[in-house]
Design a protein around this motif. Structure first.
Motif, PDB file in Angstrom:
ATOM      1  N   VAL A   1       0.665  -1.454   0.136  1.00 16.07           N
ATOM      2  CA  VAL A   1       0.042  -0.467   0.160  1.00 16.07           C
ATOM      3  C   VAL A   1       0.799   1.424   0.142  1.00 16.07           C
ATOM      4  CG1 VAL A   1      -0.277  -0.100   2.169  1.00 16.07           C
ATOM      5  CG2 VAL A   1      -2.207   1.351   1.183  1.00 16.07           C
ATOM      6  N   SER A   2       0.564   2.099  -0.422  1.00 17.32           N
ATOM      7  CA  SER A   2       0.617   3.361  -0.646  1.00 17.32           C
ATOM      8  C   SER A   2       0.597   4.240   0.660  1.00 17.32           C
ATOM      9  CB  SER A   2       0.829   4.148  -1.890  1.00 17.32           C
ATOM     10  OG  SER A   2       1.726   3.578  -3.100  1.00 17.32           O
ATOM     11  N   VAL A   3       0.905   4.810   0.847  1.00 19.22           N
ATOM     12  CA  VAL A   3       0.580   5.981   1.825  1.00 19.22           C
ATOM     13  C   VAL A   3       1.417   7.503   1.417  1.00 19.22           C
ATOM     14  CG1 VAL A   3       0.501   7.180   4.301  1.00 19.22           C
ATOM     15  CG2 VAL A   3       0.381   4.269   4.247  1.00 19.22           C
ATOM     16  N   VAL A   4       0.372   8.646   1.528  1.00 17.05           N
ATOM     17  CA  VAL A   4       0.519  10.055   1.555  1.00 17.05           C
ATOM     18  C   VAL A   4       0.048  10.626   2.529  1.00 17.05           C
ATOM     19  CG1 VAL A   4       0.588  11.889   0.002  1.00 17.05           C
ATOM     20  CG2 VAL A   4       0.449  10.068  -0.697  1.00 17.05           C
ATOM     21  N   GLY A   5       0.883  11.747   3.461  1.00 17.03           N
ATOM     22  CA  GLY A   5       0.429  12.807   4.521  1.00 17.03           C
ATOM     23  C   GLY A   5       0.303  13.912   4.166  1.00 17.03           C
ATOM     24  N   PHE A   6      -0.029  14.900   4.368  1.00  9.00           N
ATOM     25  CA  PHE A   6       0.439  16.327   4.424  1.00  9.00           C
ATOM     26  C   PHE A   6       0.622  17.321   5.583  1.00  9.00           C
ATOM     27  CE2 PHE A   6      -1.311  20.611   4.298  1.00  9.00           C
ATOM     28  CZ  PHE A   6      -2.168  20.760   2.742  1.00  9.00           C
ATOM     29  N   ASP A   7       1.903  17.628   5.076  1.00  9.29           N
ATOM     30  CA  ASP A   7       2.695  19.220   5.969  1.00  9.29           C
ATOM     31  C   ASP A   7       3.715  18.832   6.132  1.00  9.29           C
ATOM     32  OD1 ASP A   7       0.288  19.967   7.583  1.00  9.29           O
ATOM     33  OD2 ASP A   7       0.332  19.083   9.461  1.00  9.29           O
ATOM     34  N   ASP A   8       4.405  18.001   5.617  1.00  8.75           N
ATOM     35  CA  ASP A   8       5.535  17.595   5.791  1.00  8.75           C
ATOM     36  C   ASP A   8       6.352  17.687   6.713  1.00  8.75           C
ATOM     37  OD1 ASP A   8       7.845  17.140   4.200  1.00  8.75           O
ATOM     38  OD2 ASP A   8       8.933  18.740   3.366  1.00  8.75           O
ATOM     39  N   VAL A   9       6.094  17.504   7.475  1.00  7.77           N
ATOM     40  CA  VAL A   9       7.025  18.040   8.827  1.00  7.77           C
ATOM     41  C   VAL A   9       8.710  17.193   8.710  1.00  7.77           C
ATOM     42  CG1 VAL A   9       5.016  17.776  10.833  1.00  7.77           C
ATOM     43  CG2 VAL A   9       6.153  15.364   9.442  1.00  7.77           C
ATOM     44  N   PRO A  10       9.656  17.431   9.845  1.00  6.27           N
ATOM     45  CA  PRO A  10      10.572  17.215   9.451  1.00  6.27           C
ATOM     46  C   PRO A  10      11.045  15.476   9.828  1.00  6.27           C
ATOM     47  CG  PRO A  10      10.750  19.284  10.953  1.00  6.27           C
ATOM     48  CD  PRO A  10       9.155  18.476  10.807  1.00  6.27           C
ATOM     49  N   GLU A  11      10.010  14.915  10.572  1.00  6.88           N
ATOM     50  CA  GLU A  11      10.283  13.586  10.725  1.00  6.88           C
ATOM     51  C   GLU A  11      10.096  12.373   9.543  1.00  6.88           C
ATOM     52  OE1 GLU A  11       9.647  16.114  14.939  1.00  6.88           O
ATOM     53  OE2 GLU A  11       8.376  15.329  12.608  1.00  6.88           O
ATOM     54  N   ALA A  12       8.711  13.562   8.233  1.00 10.36           N
ATOM     55  CA  ALA A  12       8.728  12.929   7.661  1.00 10.36           C
ATOM     56  C   ALA A  12       9.619  11.848   6.748  1.00 10.36           C
ATOM     57  CB  ALA A  12       7.595  13.682   6.789  1.00 10.36           C
ATOM     58  N   GLN A  13      11.129  12.681   6.388  1.00 12.30           N
ATOM     59  CA  GLN A  13      11.822  12.347   5.779  1.00 12.30           C
ATOM     60  C   GLN A  13      12.782  10.729   6.456  1.00 12.30           C
ATOM     61  OE1 GLN A  13      14.790  15.610   5.350  1.00 12.30           O
ATOM     62  NE2 GLN A  13      14.636  15.946   7.414  1.00 12.30           N
ATOM     63  N   PHE A  14      12.602  10.796   7.755  1.00 10.63           N
ATOM     64  CA  PHE A  14      13.023  10.152   8.444  1.00 10.63           C
ATOM     65  C   PHE A  14      12.731   8.439   8.430  1.00 10.63           C
ATOM     66  CE2 PHE A  14      14.623  14.327   9.990  1.00 10.63           C
ATOM     67  CZ  PHE A  14      16.552  14.662   9.361  1.00 10.63           C
ATOM     68  N   LEU A  15      11.005   8.253   8.522  1.00 15.43           N
ATOM     69  CA  LEU A  15      10.353   7.511   8.568  1.00 15.43           C
ATOM     70  C   LEU A  15      10.819   5.970   7.764  1.00 15.43           C
ATOM     71  CD1 LEU A  15       6.648   8.738   8.785  1.00 15.43           C
ATOM     72  CD2 LEU A  15       8.318   7.705  10.397  1.00 15.43           C
ATOM     73  N   ARG A  16      10.547   5.698   7.464  1.00 23.04           N
ATOM     74  CA  ARG A  16      11.371   4.101   6.468  1.00 23.04           C
ATOM     75  C   ARG A  16      10.202   3.247   6.401  1.00 23.04           C
ATOM     76  NH1 ARG A  16      13.997   7.054   5.461  1.00 23.04           N
ATOM     77  NH2 ARG A  16      16.292   7.385   5.790  1.00 23.04           N
ATOM     78  N   PRO A  17       9.489   3.400   4.953  1.00 24.74           N
ATOM     79  CA  PRO A  17      10.573   4.108   4.119  1.00 24.74           C
ATOM     80  C   PRO A  17       9.869   5.760   4.472  1.00 24.74           C
ATOM     81  CG  PRO A  17       7.857   3.072   3.625  1.00 24.74           C
ATOM     82  CD  PRO A  17       8.323   2.619   4.548  1.00 24.74           C
ATOM     83  N   GLY A  18      10.251   6.274   3.891  1.00 28.01           N
ATOM     84  CA  GLY A  18      10.445   8.221   4.528  1.00 28.01           C
ATOM     85  C   GLY A  18       8.856   8.153   3.267  1.00 28.01           C
ATOM     86  N   LEU A  19       8.123   9.104   4.049  1.00 29.41           N
ATOM     87  CA  LEU A  19       6.559   9.565   3.882  1.00 29.41           C
ATOM     88  C   LEU A  19       6.538  10.591   2.944  1.00 29.41           C
ATOM     89  CD1 LEU A  19       3.988   9.007   5.053  1.00 29.41           C
ATOM     90  CD2 LEU A  19       4.443  10.921   6.246  1.00 29.41           C
ATOM     91  N   THR A  20       5.865  10.406   1.999  1.00 30.99           N
ATOM     92  CA  THR A  20       5.760  11.123   1.172  1.00 30.99           C
ATOM     93  C   THR A  20       4.325  11.813   1.432  1.00 30.99           C
ATOM     94  OG1 THR A  20       6.077   9.427  -0.992  1.00 30.99           O
ATOM     95  CG2 THR A  20       4.333  10.881  -1.625  1.00 30.99           C
ATOM     96  N   THR A  21       4.303  13.566   0.796  1.00 30.65           N
ATOM     97  CA  THR A  21       3.247  14.030   2.133  1.00 30.65           C
ATOM     98  C   THR A  21       3.398  15.138   1.402  1.00 30.65           C
ATOM     99  OG1 THR A  21       3.138  14.768   4.159  1.00 30.65           O
ATOM    100  CG2 THR A  21       5.690  14.907   2.990  1.00 30.65           C
TER     101      THR A  21
END
Length: 162
Positions: free
Chosen positions: A74-94
């Motif tokens: 499954v793909s997941v897309v969020g909203f806001d681009d919080v700084p932590e989003a890039q450090f998730l694995r996989p990085g969060l598309t936002t």
């Protein structure tokens, strides 16, 4: 581009279709987790777009507990681009929104109201930016296979948060 439409457009561009709302949260990771833990999966789904990154983090955690692998299943897309989003694995598309420009636009609208119409203070529309990371991908065989549904969680417009 409005928030929900922008996220839906991205997922549809990747081959995910049949996007429809499935739940409501309160802007917290806990509500994203609860949504991910409890929403019914009557058929396989390919993607979820979540109202903000905090809810997306909780949703991803619940998916893992349910045996889903973000990106493979499954793909997941969020909203806001919080700084932590890039450090998730996989990085969060936002979706990134320029909050400084948004504040300036809000102030411009307030001044327009105070000064009266016709002062030329109308702000230009703000365009959010899609930040593609590892949590979204094209559906395998999406050009040839029938689409599977997309889940989504939103937060009430009256709630605090982004």
């Amino acid at each position: 581009m409005p928030t929900t439409l922008g996220r839906r457009r991205h997922l549809i561009d990747l081959g995910h279709t049949d996007a429809r709302p499935h739940g409501v949260g309160d802007w917290t990771a806990a509500s994203g987790y609860e949504f991910g833990r409890t929403f019914p999966v009557a058929e396989p789904f390919t993607a979820a777009f979540i109202a903000n990154d905090a809810m997306a983090v909780g949703f991803i955690g619940a998916l893992a507990e349910r045996g889903y692998d973000v990106l493979r299943d499954v793909s997941v897309v969020g909203f806001d681009d919080v700084p932590e989003a890039q450090f998730l694995r996989p990085g969060l598309t936002t979706v990134r929104q320029d909050f400084g420009a948004l504040g300036e636009a809000a102030l411009t609208v307030i001044l327009e109201v105070l000064d009266g119409p016709g002062t030329g203070r109308s702000p230009a529309p703000l365009e959010p930016t899609l930040v593609e990371r590892g949590s979204s991908a094209r559906v395998a065989g999406s050009r040839d296979e029938p689409a599977r549904p997309v889940a989504s969680a939103t937060a009430p417009a009256t709630a605090h948060g982004s």
